[in-house]
Design a protein around this motif. Sequence first.
Motif, short mmCIF file in Angstrom:
data_model
loop_
_atom_site.label_atom_id
_atom_site.label_comp_id
_atom_site.label_asym_id
_atom_site.label_seq_id
_atom_site.Cartn_x
_atom_site.Cartn_y
_atom_site.Cartn_z
N TYR A 1 -71.89 -74.03 7.90
CA TYR A 1 -71.48 -73.58 9.33
C TYR A 1 -73.21 -72.94 9.62
N SER A 2 -73.22 -73.72 10.49
CA SER A 2 -74.92 -72.73 11.09
C SER A 2 -74.87 -72.94 12.58
N CYS A 3 -75.60 -71.96 12.85
CA CYS A 3 -75.55 -71.45 14.51
C CYS A 3 -76.59 -72.42 14.72
N ASN A 4 -76.99 -72.88 16.15
CA ASN A 4 -77.72 -73.39 17.22
C ASN A 4 -77.71 -72.29 18.43
N ALA A 5 -79.01 -72.47 18.54
CA ALA A 5 -79.01 -71.71 20.24
C ALA A 5 -80.79 -71.56 20.81
N ASP A 6 -79.99 -72.66 22.69
CA ASP A 6 -81.08 -72.50 23.10
C ASP A 6 -82.16 -71.51 23.76
N ILE A 7 -82.90 -71.02 23.66
CA ILE A 7 -83.13 -69.67 23.64
C ILE A 7 -84.89 -69.96 24.55
N LEU A 8 -84.66 -68.61 25.46
CA LEU A 8 -85.77 -68.66 26.22
C LEU A 8 -87.07 -67.35 26.07
N ALA A 9 -87.83 -67.22 25.33
CA ALA A 9 -88.21 -66.44 24.95
C ALA A 9 -89.26 -65.52 26.19
N HIS A 10 -90.00 -66.46 26.74
CA HIS A 10 -90.59 -65.76 27.74
C HIS A 10 -90.99 -66.44 29.18
N TYR A 11 -90.50 -65.80 30.22
CA TYR A 11 -90.44 -66.18 31.45
C TYR A 11 -91.46 -66.30 32.42
N PRO A 12 -92.82 -66.87 33.47
CA PRO A 12 -91.92 -68.19 32.89
C PRO A 12 -92.15 -69.32 31.54
N GLY A 13 -91.98 -70.19 31.21
CA GLY A 13 -91.83 -70.71 30.14
C GLY A 13 -90.92 -71.67 29.73
N ARG A 14 -90.43 -72.61 28.54
CA ARG A 14 -89.54 -73.84 28.05
C ARG A 14 -88.86 -73.12 27.39
N SER A 15 -87.55 -73.27 27.15
CA SER A 15 -86.27 -72.60 25.83
C SER A 15 -86.61 -73.77 24.71
N TYR A 16 -86.97 -73.68 24.12
CA TYR A 16 -86.43 -74.02 22.11
C TYR A 16 -85.57 -73.75 21.09
N ASP A 17 -84.94 -74.64 20.15
CA ASP A 17 -84.31 -74.19 20.22
C ASP A 17 -83.98 -74.07 18.62
N TYR A 18 -82.90 -72.95 18.30
CA TYR A 18 -83.06 -71.85 17.42
C TYR A 18 -82.17 -72.11 16.00
N TRP A 19 -82.64 -72.15 14.94
CA TRP A 19 -82.02 -72.76 14.01
C TRP A 19 -81.12 -70.90 13.10
N GLY A 20 -79.46 -70.59 13.00
CA GLY A 20 -79.40 -69.82 11.79
C GLY A 20 -79.55 -70.26 10.05
N GLN A 21 -78.89 -69.22 9.38
CA GLN A 21 -79.08 -70.19 8.14
C GLN A 21 -78.51 -70.47 8.21
N GLY A 22 -76.88 -71.31 7.68
CA GLY A 22 -75.91 -71.90 6.91
C GLY A 22 -74.88 -70.45 6.29
N THR A 23 -73.89 -70.97 6.65
CA THR A 23 -72.64 -70.11 6.05
C THR A 23 -71.67 -70.99 4.91
N GLN A 24 -71.51 -70.71 4.05
CA GLN A 24 -70.58 -71.09 3.47
C GLN A 24 -69.17 -71.23 4.06
N VAL A 25 -68.28 -72.00 4.31
CA VAL A 25 -67.25 -71.76 4.34
C VAL A 25 -66.28 -72.74 3.83
N THR A 26 -65.09 -72.11 2.47
CA THR A 26 -64.77 -73.07 1.45
C THR A 26 -63.06 -72.81 1.68
N VAL A 27 -62.66 -73.71 1.90
CA VAL A 27 -61.44 -73.99 2.48
C VAL A 27 -60.14 -74.30 1.08
N SER A 28 -59.16 -73.74 0.31
CA SER A 28 -58.41 -74.22 -0.70
C SER A 28 -57.67 -74.70 -0.66
N SER A 29 -56.96 -75.94 -1.32
CA SER A 29 -55.39 -76.15 -0.95
C SER A 29 -54.97 -75.59 -1.92
#
Length: 120
Positions: free
Chosen positions: A92-120
């Motif tokens: 699972y990875s998180c994503n965010a559309d972030i505006l770092a400076h105003y005025p400006g444009r926003s960019y997509d940023y990604w977090g590192q993934g985190t493993q989710v394991t579901v056993s039966s």
Amino acid sequence: VQLQASGGGLVRAGGSLRLSCAASGNIFSINDMGWYRQAPRKQRELVAAITRGGSTNYADSVKGRFTISRDNAKNTVYLQMNSLKPEDTAVYSCNADILAHYPGRSYDYWGQGTQVTVSS
């Protein structure tokens, strides 16, 4: 700007996990935030997304089981996952559309993934 995800792990089917993802660095504002997942041999898919105002969108496969939320003051997005199934196993990875400076444009940023394991 960095996104730091946490909260993954191993859980039995029917169990729950809560993922968190905090954005840090030079941030003016954050627009949409979301969680994606990628299982082995499958394409990455959107799990859930949330706007700055709190409107949400979910993949059909997780509706009624997962809840996305955010704390704008903490620049953090959460994913509460209940009634987990083995088919929810993925990175699972998180994503965010972030505006770092105003005025400006926003960019997509990604977090590192985190493993989710579901056993039966």
